[in-house]
Design an enzyme around this catalytic site. Structure first.
Site, PDB file in Angstrom:
ATOM      1  N   GLU A  18       0.830  -1.200   0.000  1.00 39.25           N
ATOM      2  CA  GLU A  18       0.000   0.000   0.000  1.00 39.25           C
ATOM      3  C   GLU A  18       0.867   1.254   0.000  1.00 39.25           C
ATOM      4  O   GLU A  18       0.527   2.262  -0.635  1.00 39.25           O
ATOM      5  CB  GLU A  18      -0.933  -0.009   1.207  1.00 39.25           C
ATOM      6  CG  GLU A  18      -1.926  -1.171   1.217  1.00 39.25           C
ATOM      7  CD  GLU A  18      -2.730  -1.248  -0.072  1.00 39.25           C
ATOM      8  OE1 GLU A  18      -3.317  -0.212  -0.472  1.00 39.25           O
ATOM      9  OE2 GLU A  18      -2.772  -2.328  -0.678  1.00 39.25           O
ATOM     10  N   TRP A  63       1.981   1.705  -3.518  1.00 35.59           N
ATOM     11  CA  TRP A  63       0.917   2.337  -4.314  1.00 35.59           C
ATOM     12  C   TRP A  63       1.020   3.863  -4.198  1.00 35.59           C
ATOM     13  O   TRP A  63       0.853   4.593  -5.184  1.00 35.59           O
ATOM     14  CB  TRP A  63      -0.467   1.886  -3.853  1.00 35.59           C
ATOM     15  CG  TRP A  63      -1.009   0.690  -4.568  1.00 35.59           C
ATOM     16  CD1 TRP A  63      -1.089  -0.580  -4.101  1.00 35.59           C
ATOM     17  CD2 TRP A  63      -1.578   0.665  -5.895  1.00 35.59           C
ATOM     18  NE1 TRP A  63      -1.659  -1.406  -5.051  1.00 35.59           N
ATOM     19  CE2 TRP A  63      -1.970  -0.674  -6.157  1.00 35.59           C
ATOM     20  CE3 TRP A  63      -1.785   1.629  -6.882  1.00 35.59           C
ATOM     21  CZ2 TRP A  63      -2.560  -1.047  -7.359  1.00 35.59           C
ATOM     22  CZ3 TRP A  63      -2.380   1.247  -8.087  1.00 35.59           C
ATOM     23  CH2 TRP A  63      -2.752  -0.077  -8.309  1.00 35.59           C
ATOM     24  N   TRP A  92     -20.317  10.276 -18.747  1.00 30.20           N
ATOM     25  CA  TRP A  92     -21.002  10.702 -17.533  1.00 30.20           C
ATOM     26  C   TRP A  92     -22.203  11.608 -17.839  1.00 30.20           C
ATOM     27  O   TRP A  92     -22.229  12.322 -18.843  1.00 30.20           O
ATOM     28  CB  TRP A  92     -20.016  11.407 -16.607  1.00 30.20           C
ATOM     29  CG  TRP A  92     -18.626  10.831 -16.684  1.00 30.20           C
ATOM     30  CD1 TRP A  92     -17.464  11.501 -16.916  1.00 30.20           C
ATOM     31  CD2 TRP A  92     -18.250   9.447 -16.558  1.00 30.20           C
ATOM     32  NE1 TRP A  92     -16.399  10.639 -16.939  1.00 30.20           N
ATOM     33  CE2 TRP A  92     -16.843   9.373 -16.725  1.00 30.20           C
ATOM     34  CE3 TRP A  92     -18.961   8.263 -16.320  1.00 30.20           C
ATOM     35  CZ2 TRP A  92     -16.141   8.176 -16.655  1.00 30.20           C
ATOM     36  CZ3 TRP A  92     -18.264   7.064 -16.264  1.00 30.20           C
ATOM     37  CH2 TRP A  92     -16.877   7.024 -16.416  1.00 30.20           C
ATOM     38  N   ASN A 112     -10.535   2.519   3.249  1.00 29.55           N
ATOM     39  CA  ASN A 112     -10.130   2.413   1.845  1.00 29.55           C
ATOM     40  C   ASN A 112     -11.053   1.517   1.030  1.00 29.55           C
ATOM     41  O   ASN A 112     -11.365   1.827  -0.128  1.00 29.55           O
ATOM     42  CB  ASN A 112      -8.697   1.896   1.743  1.00 29.55           C
ATOM     43  CG  ASN A 112      -8.189   1.929   0.311  1.00 29.55           C
ATOM     44  OD1 ASN A 112      -8.148   2.986  -0.312  1.00 29.55           O
ATOM     45  ND2 ASN A 112      -7.831   0.771  -0.220  1.00 29.55           N
ATOM     46  N   TRP A 118     -16.420  11.380 -12.510  1.00 27.95           N
ATOM     47  CA  TRP A 118     -15.524  11.072 -11.395  1.00 27.95           C
ATOM     48  C   TRP A 118     -14.903  12.325 -10.789  1.00 27.95           C
ATOM     49  O   TRP A 118     -14.539  12.354  -9.616  1.00 27.95           O
ATOM     50  CB  TRP A 118     -14.414  10.105 -11.825  1.00 27.95           C
ATOM     51  CG  TRP A 118     -13.538  10.566 -12.958  1.00 27.95           C
ATOM     52  CD1 TRP A 118     -13.718  10.336 -14.287  1.00 27.95           C
ATOM     53  CD2 TRP A 118     -12.320  11.340 -12.847  1.00 27.95           C
ATOM     54  NE1 TRP A 118     -12.703  10.911 -15.031  1.00 27.95           N
ATOM     55  CE2 TRP A 118     -11.829  11.530 -14.161  1.00 27.95           C
ATOM     56  CE3 TRP A 118     -11.610  11.876 -11.781  1.00 27.95           C
ATOM     57  CZ2 TRP A 118     -10.665  12.247 -14.434  1.00 27.95           C
ATOM     58  CZ3 TRP A 118     -10.440  12.589 -12.051  1.00 27.95           C
ATOM     59  CH2 TRP A 118      -9.986  12.760 -13.362  1.00 27.95           C
ATOM     60  N   TRP A 147      -9.574   7.698  -7.718  1.00 24.03           N
ATOM     61  CA  TRP A 147     -10.788   7.965  -8.486  1.00 24.03           C
ATOM     62  C   TRP A 147     -10.628   7.541  -9.947  1.00 24.03           C
ATOM     63  O   TRP A 147     -11.564   6.985 -10.541  1.00 24.03           O
ATOM     64  CB  TRP A 147     -11.171   9.443  -8.386  1.00 24.03           C
ATOM     65  CG  TRP A 147     -11.994   9.702  -7.165  1.00 24.03           C
ATOM     66  CD1 TRP A 147     -11.558  10.091  -5.932  1.00 24.03           C
ATOM     67  CD2 TRP A 147     -13.411   9.532  -7.053  1.00 24.03           C
ATOM     68  NE1 TRP A 147     -12.611  10.174  -5.061  1.00 24.03           N
ATOM     69  CE2 TRP A 147     -13.761   9.849  -5.718  1.00 24.03           C
ATOM     70  CE3 TRP A 147     -14.413   9.157  -7.944  1.00 24.03           C
ATOM     71  CZ2 TRP A 147     -15.076   9.788  -5.265  1.00 24.03           C
ATOM     72  CZ3 TRP A 147     -15.727   9.095  -7.493  1.00 24.03           C
ATOM     73  CH2 TRP A 147     -16.055   9.406  -6.165  1.00 24.03           C
TER      74      TRP A 147
END
Length: 457
Positions: free
Chosen positions: A270, A273, A301, A336, A354, A377
């Site tokens: 993590e 990341w 969207w 998360n 988004w 996102w």
């Protein structure tokens, strides 16, 4: 007596702070923090984060003062004002050097380049460092010499590079011979949940040590929001009250310096990341303008304001989504696993852009961090690096049953449903919704999923 200025920014700590460490080796230093209030608002950063920053600065000052290092806390409006303030301070103290650690978003990089140019012209040396990453930025490339766009090979290369990098964090500076007089303190404090997030570097390290006592359980518990299974360090990493290098080094010590256990640890992944998303920001700074990482990604969207408002308020009629959003609104933080659930619900099932969700998260999160928030996102919307495939759409119902099987998390944040049993709490009946004053679902899940797949394929 020579004096240098250390410009504190996203590095509110004494240890493993390259700018502070190396400045102190070259003579006496004074610390300066310049809050740009209007600029922060333009970047949609939350009051909760600002509050944690301010109180953490006061804690940092206590540590610095014990080393005879003053910390001046100044408030301005914009980045341009920051530059002018720095010029004034350089003149006022006849600074020989200005030291700071780099920031990577586009506006920040432009500001820092302007600072370097203007301060250097004054005859003051400018020294810049990378204190926000465990591996030096931009050294990890694929065989073609290009940045990685997929996480798994990036992590493999990151591990190999990290094995050759400095592991031990930098020490705090020695006590200096300097007389602290008046310290400027401009108040920009804001409200945040200080009962959850204790401010300052010492509190951050204490939280890390508590987490390391259960780090072996992280892999099993990290996706269960009712448990305290995550590190809860993200707010401290976001403001730099603790560094990623400190986290990795303490994890290494926890495993008795066993490299195999360190690099096989799930929590380390993590942290990697976080490095991955920062490298993306460095390589493609245009994403700060909220452009999709993948220019070929479909963006279909719709202007679903009604769904967006229900989502923000935690009144979508989907208990796990509502619990997640209420956790965000009440604490400034969201688990998360639930960030992914909430993002995919808004973006793919409600087909809301988004960018709307990304902005709202930043406006609420105490751990708001552009690189990680944008990366998350874009991953969920299938527009980002190593993004989820378009057909991956998390079902709120199945996610709720799997990760909150007893409904404990839902009961905590959606108390109107606390009387329901562990089966019906995930999907209340129409009668239960009416009786408990809980809203009907804002979308039909099956139809919304079908429409999303048709549009995104």
């Amino acid at each position: 007596m020579t004096v240098s200025i250390v410009w504190f920014r996203q590095d509110i700590r004494v240890e493993d702070n390259p700018a502070l460490h190396y400045a102190a080796k070259n003579g006496n230093v004074i610390g300066l923090y310049i809050e740009a209030e209007e600029q922060r608002k333009e970047h949609d950063e939350s009051d909760a984060k600002v509050g944690l920053i301010y109180d953490s600065l006061l804690k940092l000052r206590e540590q610095l003062n014990k080393l005879n290092i003053p910390l001046h806390i100044v408030k301005v409006e914009t980045f341009k004002d920051q530059i002018k303030t720095l010029e004034n301070w350089v003149d006022e103290v006849s600074a020989e050097g200005l030291y700071f650690n780099n920031e990577y978003p586009l506006n920040e990089k432009k500001r820092d380049n302007d600072v370097e140019s203007r301060i250097t012209k004054k005859g003051c040396r400018v020294e810049r460092y990378d204190g926000d990453l465990a591996v030096e930025p931009s050294v990890i490339k694929n065989k073609q010499g290009e940045p990685y766009k997929v996480f798994t090979p990036y992590k493999k290369a990151w591990v190999e590079q990290h094995k050759t990098s400095r592991l031990k964090p930098l020490d705090a500076p020695q006590k200096q011979q300097y007389s602290i007089e008046k310290q400027v303190t401009d108040d920009f404090s804001k409200n945040y949940r200080d009962d959850i997030w204790h401010p300052g570097p010492i509190a951050a390290m204490e939280r890390l040590q508590r987490f390391l006592g259960k780090v072996e359980e992280y892999k099993a518990n990290r996706d269960i929001p009712s448990l305290s299974g995550t590190s809860l360090l993200s707010p401290y990493l976001a403001i730099g009250a603790i560094s990623v290098r400190q986290c990795i080094f303490e994890l290494y010590q926890h495993y008795n310096q066993d490299e195999g256990k360190l690099y096989g640890d799930k929590w380390l992944s993590e942290l990697v990341w976080r490095e991955f998303y920062r490298q993306i920001l460095i390589d493609q700074p245009e994403i700060t303008r909220h452009k999709p990482f993948n220019p070929d990604a479909k963006e279909v969207w719709v202007d679903n304001q009604e769904a967006f408002e229900a989502w923000k308020k935690g009144k979508t009629g989907f208990p796990i989504i509502d619990a997640a959003m209420r956790q965000l609104n009440q604490t400034g933080w969201m688990h998360n696993r639930l960030r992914m659930n909430a993002a995919m619900f808004l973006n793919k099932l409600c087909l809301v852009d988004w960018r709307w969700g990304e902005k709202y998260f930043m406006q609420q999160l105490i751990d708001g961090d552009f690189a990680s928030n944008n990366g998350g996102w874009q991953w969920c919307s299938s527009t980002g690096a190593d993004g989820a495939p378009y057909f991956r759409i998390m079902s709120p119902l199945s996610q709720s049953k799997r990760f909150d099987p007893e409904g404990d998390f839902i009961r905590k944040f959606v108390p109107e449903l606390e009387s329901l049993d562990k089966h019906s709490i995930h999907e209340p009946s129409d009668e239960q919704r009416t009786e408990l004053d809980y809203p009907a679902p804002v979308i039909d899940y099956k139809e919304s999923r079908k429409r999303a797949l048709e549009l995104l394929s």
